[in-house]
Design a protein around this motif. Structure first.
Motif, short mmCIF file in Angstrom:
data_model
loop_
_atom_site.label_atom_id
_atom_site.label_comp_id
_atom_site.label_asym_id
_atom_site.label_seq_id
_atom_site.Cartn_x
_atom_site.Cartn_y
_atom_site.Cartn_z
N PHE B 14 0.89 -1.16 0.00
CA PHE B 14 0.00 0.00 0.00
C PHE B 14 0.92 1.21 0.00
O PHE B 14 1.47 1.56 1.04
N PRO B 38 -0.54 -11.94 14.64
CA PRO B 38 -0.85 -10.73 15.38
C PRO B 38 -1.61 -9.71 14.53
O PRO B 38 -1.62 -9.80 13.30
N SER B 39 -2.23 -8.77 15.21
CA SER B 39 -2.95 -7.70 14.52
C SER B 39 -1.99 -6.92 13.63
O SER B 39 -0.88 -6.60 14.03
N GLY B 40 -2.41 -6.67 12.40
CA GLY B 40 -1.58 -5.92 11.46
C GLY B 40 -0.57 -6.78 10.72
O GLY B 40 0.22 -6.26 9.93
N GLY B 42 -1.18 -8.82 8.39
CA GLY B 42 -1.54 -8.96 6.97
C GLY B 42 -2.52 -10.08 6.66
O GLY B 42 -2.73 -10.41 5.50
N THR B 45 -5.46 -8.80 4.59
CA THR B 45 -4.97 -8.43 3.27
C THR B 45 -4.75 -9.67 2.41
O THR B 45 -5.14 -9.70 1.24
N1 LIG Z 1 -6.28 -0.19 2.24
C1 LIG Z 1 -5.14 -0.06 2.95
N2 LIG Z 1 -4.35 1.00 2.78
C2 LIG Z 1 -3.21 1.15 3.47
N3 LIG Z 1 -2.77 0.28 4.40
C3 LIG Z 1 -3.52 -0.81 4.64
C4 LIG Z 1 -4.76 -1.03 3.94
N4 LIG Z 1 -5.28 -2.18 4.39
C5 LIG Z 1 -4.44 -2.65 5.31
N5 LIG Z 1 -3.38 -1.83 5.48
C6 LIG Z 1 -2.26 -2.05 6.40
O1 LIG Z 1 -1.75 -3.32 6.17
C7 LIG Z 1 -1.35 -3.93 7.39
C8 LIG Z 1 -2.01 -5.28 7.52
O2 LIG Z 1 -3.38 -5.10 7.65
P1 LIG Z 1 -4.39 -6.32 7.78
O3 LIG Z 1 -5.74 -5.73 7.94
O4 LIG Z 1 -4.17 -7.25 6.67
O5 LIG Z 1 -3.93 -6.98 9.15
P2 LIG Z 1 -4.60 -8.16 9.98
O6 LIG Z 1 -3.56 -9.18 10.16
O7 LIG Z 1 -5.88 -8.57 9.33
O8 LIG Z 1 -4.92 -7.45 11.36
P3 LIG Z 1 -6.15 -7.65 12.37
O9 LIG Z 1 -5.89 -8.88 13.15
O10 LIG Z 1 -6.09 -6.41 13.22
O11 LIG Z 1 -7.39 -7.72 11.55
C9 LIG Z 1 -1.73 -2.96 8.48
O12 LIG Z 1 -0.57 -2.29 8.89
C10 LIG Z 1 -2.70 -2.04 7.84
O13 LIG Z 1 -2.59 -0.75 8.39
#
Ligand SMILES: Nc1ncnc2c1ncn2[C@@H]1O[C@H](COP(=O)(O)OP(=O)(O)OP(=O)(O)O)[C@@H](O)[C@H]1O
Ligand SMILES: [Mg+2]
Lengths: 213, 262
Positions: B14, B38-40, B42, B45
């Motif tokens: 991103f 962990p949170s964040g 990915g 994504t």
């Molecule tokens: N549309 C976007 N634009 C910019 N950054 C993004 C976008 N979507 C996700 N991110 C970033 O990508 C990283 C991973 O996000 P993601 O939502 O995939 O994490 P996650 O593992 O699902 O976390 P959680 O357990 O909190 O849901 C984060 O740092 C987030 O800020």
């Protein structure tokens, strides 16, 4: 005021209602398309939509009506003046409804759109089946008040020779020398029609509660 | 056997931020793959890339051997596939979201039957029959005419699952399907997912329910800072001594039920 005069006014208000109803429906439909156009990332769609909205919101309706009335014959379209009237009202209200709907479209939750995307909706299906109903409901009060506005503005179409309620009242006033009676009656009829419209709006609002108390 | 989903070298950026940093993953057909981390890290994504709700920056995704979104030419470049091809491959995928994302203007039955009518072009009665059968599967046949706003979170999520299943996907993706639910409502959703897994559905589940992952998952993938640190059966991944990052993660997330399982 005689019964015959009043009936003439009622008949003319039928035309007012018909012209307005058609303009409201066309205006809403066109407004949805224009509103979506304004929000499109594609400049070829968003630019014309924005120009459309700023033109029809920026130029007085009276001038628009005169423009359209005089422009149509030049384009080789010899249509009755009532068509020019409906066209003018529709285009004008479409611009206002597009602006009203814009906030609604922006408030459609992204996830709801993604769910439809996953289900295989094509863009136009997604637009008409998901985005439009949600945006419509979110902006309903503003849409209804614009519908009432355009009904009142329909009195302006007398300038292109359509004998609707206001024009009929004017004609009868000058032939009977009882202007006050006739304009009071016309005002009463506008009021009654608008009450009806507002009632319809509330009915619609209740139907669109989607289970919320 | 062809993997249901096969991911190679997946990178997602991103802007400057590199959120996925070269993911390789095979999702076997008929199995449950759980993505934890962990949170964040990915997880969402990655799942959204598998659904083509997000377009990967690099790498390839195959769904049942078919490229999703992009074709990789022999010289290594990617070309976008025509939208018809993309739609066809995507139609094999069902997605369940954390916040349900039901269509608020349609009843439960409407939500489930809508795509059958508009997308699959089934007649009204056939679409409604099929939708009703799906609602019965998730135990909501007597809630068919209620709107989402009249349903509990758990019921909404079950409708969302029925909505996805009605289109007969080969693969179901779940992004934290229970994490916006009150604790007492997670069970009904997890039970539906268990039944689906027992039916042999290919599933990819992002979840913080480590207990569910350990008991239902056939494959666990642990994501950390955009990389797949670990991948294997629950026994392999959770067996002690564990990877230090996983241990650290489990310390933060492990619920008591799961602690007993491990
Ligand atoms: N549309 C976007 N634009 C910019 N950054 C993004 C976008 N979507 C996700 N991110 C970033 O990508 C990283 C991973 O996000 P993601 O939502 O995939 O994490 P996650 O593992 O699902 O976390 P959680 O357990 O909190 O849901 C984060 O740092 C987030 O800020
Ligand atoms: Mg997430």
């Amino acid at each position: 005021m005689s019964w015959t005069l009043f009936l003439l006014l009622v008949k003319a208000s039928g035309l007012t209602v018909a012209i307005s109803a058609i303009a409201i429906v066309i205006g809403l439909t066109l407004g949805m398309v224009v509103s979506a156009g304004m929000l499109s990332p594609n400049l070829l769609l968003s630019m014309p939509s924005r120009v459309f909205v700023s033109f029809f919101r920026g130029v007085p309706l009276l001038v628009q009506l005169l423009l359209i009335y005089n422009l149509l014959p030049l384009l080789g379209l010899n249509v009755p003046s009532v068509v020019a009237a409906v066209a003018g009202l529709s285009l004008c209200t479409a611009a206002y409804q597009a602006e009203n709907l814009r906030g609604g479209f922006l408030s459609v939750p992204r996830g709801v759109v993604e769910a439809a995307d996953m289900a295989g909706f094509r863009p136009f299906q997604l637009f008409w089946r998901i985005r439009v109903p949600i945006a419509f409901k979110l902006t309903l009060p503003a849409l209804v008040s614009e519908a009432i506005m355009i009904l009142k503005s329909s009195s302006l179409v007398s300038v292109v020779g359509v004998v609707e309620l206001t024009r009929m009242a004017q004609d009868l006033a000058s032939s009977t020398y009882k202007p006050l009676d006739l304009y009071a009656a016309a005002g009463g009829l506008y009021l009654a029609i608008n009450w009806l419209m507002a009632g319809l709006g509330r009915l619609l609002e209740r139907r669109l509660r989607w289970g919320r108390a | 056997m062809i993997a249901a989903v096969s991911v190679t070298g997946l990178v997602k950026r991103f802007g400057q931020a590199e959120v996925l940093r070269g993911i390789d993953l095979e999702v076997p057909a008929g199995r449950v793959t759980c993505l934890i981390g962990p949170s964040g890290s990915g997880k969402s994504t990655l799942l959204r890339c598998l659904a083509f709700l997000e377009e990967a920056t690099e790498g390839a995704i195959l769904i049942g051997g078919e490229p999703l979104g992009f074709a990789v030419t022999p010289d290594g470049r990617r070309t976008r596939l025509p939208s018809g091809r993309i739609r066809a491959v995507r139609s094999q995928i069902g997605m369940v979201f954390q916040h349900f994302n039901l269509w608020p203007h349609m009843t439960a039955l409407g939500n489930v039957s809508e795509a059958l009518k508009t997308v699959r072009r089934l007649g009204r009665s056939e679409a409604d029959d099929r939708a009703m059968a799906q609602l019965r599967k998730v135990g909501l046949q007597n809630r068919a005419n209620l709107y989402p706003s009249q349903l509990s979170g758990g019921q909404q999520q079950r409708v969302a699952i029925a909505r996805a299943l009605a289109l007969e996907p080969k693969i179901m993706l779940f992004d934290e399907p229970t994490s916006s639910l009150d604790p007492e409502l997670t069970g009904e959703v997890l039970n539906v997912m268990r039944a689906l897994a027992a039916d042999g559905m290919t599933m990819v589940v992002v979840s913080h329910e480590i207990g569910f992952a350990a008991s239902v998952g056939h494959q666990i993938a642990f994501l950390d800072h955009g990389q797949l640190l670990l991948r294997g059966t629950p026994q392999e991944v959770f067996r002690k001594p564990r990877h230090a990052r996983l241990d650290q993660f489990l310390d933060t997330y492990l619920d008591r039920g799961a602690a007993m399982l491990l």
